[in-house]
Design a protein around this motif. Structure first.
Motif, PDB file in Angstrom:
ATOM      1  N   CYS A  69      -9.346   5.254  22.167  1.00 44.18           N
ATOM      2  CA  CYS A  69      -8.983   6.126  21.040  1.00 44.18           C
ATOM      3  C   CYS A  69      -7.489   6.084  20.765  1.00 44.18           C
ATOM      4  N   PHE A  70      -6.711   6.446  21.785  1.00 43.19           N
ATOM      5  CA  PHE A  70      -5.285   6.646  21.577  1.00 43.19           C
ATOM      6  C   PHE A  70      -4.482   5.347  21.480  1.00 43.19           C
ATOM      7  N   LEU A  71      -4.841   4.346  22.252  1.00 43.92           N
ATOM      8  CA  LEU A  71      -4.033   3.130  22.295  1.00 43.92           C
ATOM      9  C   LEU A  71      -4.579   2.008  21.417  1.00 43.92           C
ATOM     10  N   THR A  72      -5.850   1.684  21.557  1.00 43.09           N
ATOM     11  CA  THR A  72      -6.378   0.523  20.837  1.00 43.09           C
ATOM     12  C   THR A  72      -6.476   0.781  19.348  1.00 43.09           C
ATOM     13  N   PHE A  73      -7.194   1.842  18.978  1.00 40.06           N
ATOM     14  CA  PHE A  73      -7.458   2.088  17.561  1.00 40.06           C
ATOM     15  C   PHE A  73      -6.609   3.203  16.977  1.00 40.06           C
ATOM     16  N   ARG A  74      -5.766   3.820  17.815  1.00 44.21           N
ATOM     17  CA  ARG A  74      -4.822   4.856  17.375  1.00 44.21           C
ATOM     18  C   ARG A  74      -5.496   5.917  16.515  1.00 44.21           C
TER      19      ARG A  74
END
Length: 145
Positions: A69-74
């Motif tokens: 959620c937070f890193l890959t697809f922001r």
């Protein structure tokens, strides 16, 4: 495998920012894989291989969801994304278990078999997760990048 590479190249040529997304996916995947494999490695000495693999998968699953959620697809986590992520990982888990047992049956060692599994499962999982995290919502709006 060729199909997945073609899809990834098509995505890249449409929008170069997607290359960064693929790189973030790879970094998150490496971290989740390290968590999974470390747990598997130590537990497979004491437990059935399938149980050890499953415990490692479950622990890495929770870490992986938030990193995805937070890193890959922001994007912010949501119940809908959690359901989609869980569904894609259910498919991924079943594929992992099937492939793990096929490779073990073929004589690949318990230590190396997970790496053979990952060579098939990772590209497939990226395609599933990309669909879950980048599809348009009900208002036909693009998700935040």
């Amino acid at each position: 495998m060729k199909c997945v590479v073609k899809i990834m190249m098509k995505i890249y040529t449409r929008n170069k920012a997607n290359l960064h997304q693929i790189l973030r996916f790879a970094i998150v995947g490496c971290i989740a894989t390290a968590i999974h494999y470390t747990i598997y490695y130590f537990l497979q000495k004491h437990l059935n291989v399938n149980i050890a693999y499953t415990i490692g998968y479950i622990v890495s699953f929770f870490c992986n969801f938030f990193m995805t959620c937070f890193l890959t697809f922001r994007s912010a986590p949501s119940a809908l994304k959690a359901v989609g992520f869980s569904f894609s990982h259910l498919i991924n888990y079943l594929m992992h278990m099937f492939l793990l047992n096929v490779f073990l049956f073929l004589g690949v060692s318990k230590i190396l078999a997970p790496f053979f599994v990952l060579s098939v499962a990772v590209p497939t999982n990226y395609c599933l997760l990309r669909f879950v995290f980048t599809r348009k919502n009900k208002n036909n709006q693009e998700p935040k990048k």
